[in-house]
Design a protein around this motif. Structure first.
Motif, PDB file in Angstrom:
ATOM      1  N   ILE A  51       0.810  -1.221   0.000  1.00 42.03           N
ATOM      2  CA  ILE A  51       0.000   0.000   0.000  1.00 42.03           C
ATOM      3  C   ILE A  51       0.843   1.270   0.000  1.00 42.03           C
ATOM      4  CG2 ILE A  51      -2.034  -1.085   1.010  1.00 42.03           C
ATOM      5  CD1 ILE A  51      -1.172   0.182   3.715  1.00 42.03           C
ATOM      6  N   ALA A  52       2.146   1.129   0.259  1.00 45.88           N
ATOM      7  CA  ALA A  52       3.019   2.307   0.246  1.00 45.88           C
ATOM      8  C   ALA A  52       4.458   1.863   0.051  1.00 45.88           C
ATOM      9  CB  ALA A  52       2.889   3.087   1.552  1.00 45.88           C
ATOM     10  N   ALA A  53       5.254   2.775  -0.484  1.00 48.75           N
ATOM     11  CA  ALA A  53       6.690   2.534  -0.650  1.00 48.75           C
ATOM     12  C   ALA A  53       7.427   3.818  -0.318  1.00 48.75           C
ATOM     13  CB  ALA A  53       7.006   2.094  -2.073  1.00 48.75           C
ATOM     14  N   ASP A  54       8.500   3.682   0.428  1.00 45.68           N
ATOM     15  CA  ASP A  54       9.356   4.822   0.756  1.00 45.68           C
ATOM     16  C   ASP A  54      10.432   4.896  -0.325  1.00 45.68           C
ATOM     17  OD1 ASP A  54      11.094   6.700   1.750  1.00 45.68           O
ATOM     18  OD2 ASP A  54      11.378   5.713   3.691  1.00 45.68           O
ATOM     19  N   PHE A  55      10.346   5.919  -1.161  1.00 47.39           N
ATOM     20  CA  PHE A  55      11.305   6.071  -2.245  1.00 47.39           C
ATOM     21  C   PHE A  55      12.495   6.951  -1.866  1.00 47.39           C
ATOM     22  CE2 PHE A  55       7.473   4.826  -4.683  1.00 47.39           C
ATOM     23  CZ  PHE A  55       8.011   3.721  -5.341  1.00 47.39           C
ATOM     24  N   THR A  56      12.636   7.273  -0.570  1.00 48.17           N
ATOM     25  CA  THR A  56      13.822   7.988  -0.108  1.00 48.17           C
ATOM     26  C   THR A  56      15.036   7.116  -0.415  1.00 48.17           C
ATOM     27  OG1 THR A  56      12.535   8.933   1.708  1.00 48.17           O
ATOM     28  CG2 THR A  56      14.938   9.037   1.902  1.00 48.17           C
ATOM     29  N   ASN A  57      16.024   7.669  -1.057  1.00 45.85           N
ATOM     30  CA  ASN A  57      17.256   6.954  -1.425  1.00 45.85           C
ATOM     31  C   ASN A  57      17.040   5.864  -2.478  1.00 45.85           C
ATOM     32  OD1 ASN A  57      18.838   8.512   0.383  1.00 45.85           O
ATOM     33  ND2 ASN A  57      18.184   7.195   2.053  1.00 45.85           N
ATOM     34  N   ALA A  58      15.889   5.863  -3.124  1.00 46.59           N
ATOM     35  CA  ALA A  58      15.656   4.896  -4.203  1.00 46.59           C
ATOM     36  C   ALA A  58      16.414   5.342  -5.450  1.00 46.59           C
ATOM     37  CB  ALA A  58      14.161   4.816  -4.523  1.00 46.59           C
ATOM     38  N   PRO A  59      16.799   4.387  -6.295  1.00 48.00           N
ATOM     39  CA  PRO A  59      17.419   4.779  -7.557  1.00 48.00           C
ATOM     40  C   PRO A  59      16.411   5.513  -8.436  1.00 48.00           C
ATOM     41  CG  PRO A  59      17.113   2.393  -7.464  1.00 48.00           C
ATOM     42  CD  PRO A  59      16.690   2.946  -6.140  1.00 48.00           C
ATOM     43  N   ILE A  60      16.925   6.341  -9.321  1.00 50.18           N
ATOM     44  CA  ILE A  60      16.104   7.095 -10.270  1.00 50.18           C
ATOM     45  C   ILE A  60      16.342   6.519 -11.664  1.00 50.18           C
ATOM     46  CG2 ILE A  60      15.634   9.390 -11.253  1.00 50.18           C
ATOM     47  CD1 ILE A  60      14.940   9.136  -8.253  1.00 50.18           C
ATOM     48  N   VAL A  61      15.278   6.327 -12.414  1.00 54.83           N
ATOM     49  CA  VAL A  61      15.381   5.757 -13.755  1.00 54.83           C
ATOM     50  C   VAL A  61      16.164   6.705 -14.665  1.00 54.83           C
ATOM     51  CG1 VAL A  61      14.135   4.924 -15.778  1.00 54.83           C
ATOM     52  CG2 VAL A  61      13.180   4.557 -13.489  1.00 54.83           C
ATOM     53  N   ASP A  62      17.145   6.159 -15.362  1.00 57.95           N
ATOM     54  CA  ASP A  62      17.960   6.889 -16.321  1.00 57.95           C
ATOM     55  C   ASP A  62      17.511   6.496 -17.736  1.00 57.95           C
ATOM     56  OD1 ASP A  62      20.755   8.461 -16.317  1.00 57.95           O
ATOM     57  OD2 ASP A  62      20.711   7.103 -18.045  1.00 57.95           O
ATOM     58  N   ALA A  63      17.821   7.336 -18.706  1.00 61.32           N
ATOM     59  CA  ALA A  63      17.496   7.030 -20.102  1.00 61.32           C
ATOM     60  C   ALA A  63      18.347   5.877 -20.642  1.00 61.32           C
ATOM     61  CB  ALA A  63      17.690   8.274 -20.968  1.00 61.32           C
ATOM     62  N   ASP A  64      19.472   5.597 -20.000  1.00 60.05           N
ATOM     63  CA  ASP A  64      20.396   4.556 -20.444  1.00 60.05           C
ATOM     64  C   ASP A  64      20.149   3.264 -19.653  1.00 60.05           C
ATOM     65  OD1 ASP A  64      22.541   2.874 -21.007  1.00 60.05           O
ATOM     66  OD2 ASP A  64      24.021   4.495 -20.944  1.00 60.05           O
ATOM     67  N   PRO A  65      19.694   2.192 -20.300  1.00 61.49           N
ATOM     68  CA  PRO A  65      19.451   0.931 -19.598  1.00 61.49           C
ATOM     69  C   PRO A  65      20.678   0.385 -18.871  1.00 61.49           C
ATOM     70  CG  PRO A  65      18.428   0.864 -21.752  1.00 61.49           C
ATOM     71  CD  PRO A  65      19.270   2.118 -21.701  1.00 61.49           C
ATOM     72  N   ILE A  66      21.871   0.646 -19.391  1.00 62.67           N
ATOM     73  CA  ILE A  66      23.098   0.180 -18.726  1.00 62.67           C
ATOM     74  C   ILE A  66      23.238   0.848 -17.363  1.00 62.67           C
ATOM     75  CG2 ILE A  66      25.628   0.169 -18.828  1.00 62.67           C
ATOM     76  CD1 ILE A  66      25.298  -0.122 -21.914  1.00 62.67           C
ATOM     77  N   VAL A  67      22.971   2.149 -17.305  1.00 62.21           N
ATOM     78  CA  VAL A  67      23.015   2.877 -16.027  1.00 62.21           C
ATOM     79  C   VAL A  67      21.955   2.310 -15.086  1.00 62.21           C
ATOM     80  CG1 VAL A  67      22.659   5.127 -14.922  1.00 62.21           C
ATOM     81  CG2 VAL A  67      23.981   4.964 -17.048  1.00 62.21           C
TER      82      VAL A  67
END
Length: 89
Positions: A51-67
């Protein structure tokens, strides 16, 4: 893999747990979560309704799949650390 992210459909944003196919997870994260958005991904998550997720310090999606694959490999948080489940009925 289990991808946890916010997805917007028709102007409504909601938390989703999406099962991805085998293969290039960095590409799937980009396509599903979208560039610039936070995400979590693990091989499995505990059973129950998230029902919830803490996205603090979560990775951020990059345009480069390798990243994205590098960011996935660097995840140290566990589902138990950042996900909240609905109480059992």
């Amino acid at each position: 893999m289990k991808l946890v992210c916010n997805i917007t459909y028709g102007g409504v944003t909601s938390l989703r747990v999406v099962t991805t196919a085998n293969g290039n997870q960095g590409l799937y994260v980009k396509a599903i979560a979208g560039v610039g958005n936070p995400f979590w991904i693990w091989p499995t998550v505990p059973a129950g309704k998230v029902i919830a997720a803490d996205f603090t310090n979560a990775p951020i999606v990059d345009a480069d799949p390798i990243v994205n694959n590098q960011r996935i490999a660097a995840i140290t948080a566990t589902p138990e650390d950042v996900l909240t489940y609905a109480p059992a009925e």
